[in-house]
Motif scaffolding. Structure first.
Motif, PDB file in Angstrom:
ATOM      1  N   ASP A  74      -4.198 -96.757  16.523  1.00 27.30           N
ATOM      2  CA  ASP A  74      -5.217 -96.952  15.481  1.00 27.30           C
ATOM      3  C   ASP A  74      -4.711 -96.447  14.125  1.00 27.30           C
ATOM      4  OD1 ASP A  74      -7.518 -97.514  14.182  1.00 27.30           O
ATOM      5  OD2 ASP A  74      -8.765 -96.048  15.240  1.00 27.30           O
ATOM      6  N   TRP A 122     -10.277-104.641  19.767  1.00 32.40           N
ATOM      7  CA  TRP A 122      -9.962-103.317  20.341  1.00 32.40           C
ATOM      8  C   TRP A 122     -10.523-103.212  21.753  1.00 32.40           C
ATOM      9  CZ3 TRP A 122      -6.184-100.300  19.336  1.00 32.40           C
ATOM     10  CH2 TRP A 122      -5.708-100.104  18.033  1.00 32.40           C
ATOM     11  N   VAL A 176      -8.200-104.829  24.079  1.00 32.62           N
ATOM     12  CA  VAL A 176      -6.994-104.003  24.286  1.00 32.62           C
ATOM     13  C   VAL A 176      -7.312-102.875  25.262  1.00 32.62           C
ATOM     14  CG1 VAL A 176      -5.330-102.447  23.170  1.00 32.62           C
ATOM     15  CG2 VAL A 176      -6.044-104.534  21.993  1.00 32.62           C
ATOM     16  N   ILE A 177      -8.458-102.242  25.035  1.00 31.44           N
ATOM     17  CA  ILE A 177      -8.850-101.086  25.860  1.00 31.44           C
ATOM     18  C   ILE A 177      -9.077-101.518  27.316  1.00 31.44           C
ATOM     19  CG2 ILE A 177     -10.716 -99.380  26.209  1.00 31.44           C
ATOM     20  CD1 ILE A 177     -10.836 -99.287  23.038  1.00 31.44           C
ATOM     21  N   THR A 215      -5.951-101.675  29.163  1.00 31.25           N
ATOM     22  CA  THR A 215      -5.170-100.431  29.166  1.00 31.25           C
ATOM     23  C   THR A 215      -5.627 -99.513  30.303  1.00 31.25           C
ATOM     24  OG1 THR A 215      -4.951-100.605  26.765  1.00 31.25           O
ATOM     25  CG2 THR A 215      -4.499 -98.438  27.728  1.00 31.25           C
ATOM     26  N   LYS A 275      -7.827 -96.513  23.209  1.00 34.17           N
ATOM     27  CA  LYS A 275      -6.791 -96.903  22.263  1.00 34.17           C
ATOM     28  C   LYS A 275      -5.848 -95.734  22.030  1.00 34.17           C
ATOM     29  CE  LYS A 275      -9.848 -97.664  18.656  1.00 34.17           C
ATOM     30  NZ  LYS A 275     -10.377 -97.676  17.271  1.00 34.17           N
TER      31      LYS A 275
END
Ligand code: NAP
Length: 243
Positions: free
Chosen positions: A186, A198, A201-202, A205, A210
């Motif tokens: 970030d 985001w 992405v999270i 993951t 993040k």
């Protein structure tokens, strides 16, 4: 004197966090910046309020002369370089067919040539001292490739190629060379990502969050003191990329 450490691109984002934390931890830090003079002075003042010194140095590391000046300034003032952290970088999202020669040139000069310039100059003194550590900030895109960031990914893959080759060449001279390949962190570089982006992405993951600049700084701090790691690409990315 404590270890002398240069951080390129230290006015904002990951580089700023690295420079700040290394200075707080008692290292002698030279924080390079290019355009963000106000931010660099703010970094210096923030530390001064805590009684901590940090040196700031303006220079565009994509230009050979300015990159070499940063190294020579450090040598003239401090006599040696223990650690060079090549962090300065830019990103650009574009379809491959839309990347102009100018875009490509700027990307290569800023993200790859700069690393060659600073490192080549610094290594002269590291060889003289039979001591040194080079930490290059690469990217997961060097490992996985990144659609619409082909030139960025090429530059970062170039950095990792340099890391591995130079580690072999300089190991016998007690100089270590490693890459850190961050995942999605970030910073301003990702300000184009929406909240939805985001979230995606999270979701991908494994560690379920993040990345923040401090996640990269922790890895840097370890490498700064480590004495038996060289030629490696270490990727703090929350498990987003597992190779
Ligand atoms: P950022 O917030 O955009 O900060 C970039 C820094 O680089 C700024 O301090 C900027 O300085 C400096 N810089 C850019 N061009 C420069 C030049 N020619 N000469 C000197 N300094 C220059 O980016 P960031 O996210 O912290 O990225 C830092 C590094 O991590 C980059 O190499 C990037 O590719 C890499 N990385 C980031 C991510 C991520 O998700 N954020 C992921 C993987 C890798 P001025 O503002 O003073 O010009």
């Amino acid at each position: 004197m404590s270890k002398v450490i240069i951080v390129t691109g230290a006015s904002r984002g990951i580089g700023r966090n690295i420079a700040y934390n290394l200075a707080v931890n008692g290292y002698t830090v030279i924080a390079n910046y290019n355009n963000s003079e106000i931010e660099a002075i703010k970094l210096q003042n923030e530390l001064k309020e805590q009684g901590i010194e940090i040196d700031i140095f303006k220079g565009n590391v994509s230009k050979s002369q300015e990159a070499r000046k940063l190294i020579n300034y450090t040598i003239e003032k401090y006599g040696r370089i223990d650690v060079l952290i090549n962090n300065a970088g830019i990103a650009q999202e574009k379809l491959f067919t839309d990347i102009t020669e100018e875009d490509f040139d700027k990307m290569m000069k800023t993200n790859l040539y700069s690393v060659f310039y600073t490192t080549q100059e610094a290594v002269k003194y590291m060889l003289r001292d039979h001591n040194g550590s080079i930490i290059n900030i690469s990217s997961i895109y060097a490992l996985t490739g990144g659609a619409c960031e082909v030139h960025y990914s090429m530059a970062k893959a170039g950095i990792d190629g340099m890391t591995k080759s130079l580690a072999k060449e300089l190991g016998p001279s007690n100089i270590r060379v490693n890459s850190i390949a961050p995942g999605a962190i970030d910073t301003d570089m990702n300000k184009g990502l929406s909240e939805e982006d985001w979230k995606e992405v999270i979701k991908e993951t494994p560690l379920g969050r993040k990345g923040y600049p401090i996640d990269i700084t922790r890895c840097v701090k370890w490498l700064v003191e480590d004495e038996f790691t060289t030629g490696q690409v270490i990727s703090p990315n929350g498990g987003l990329v597992i190779i």
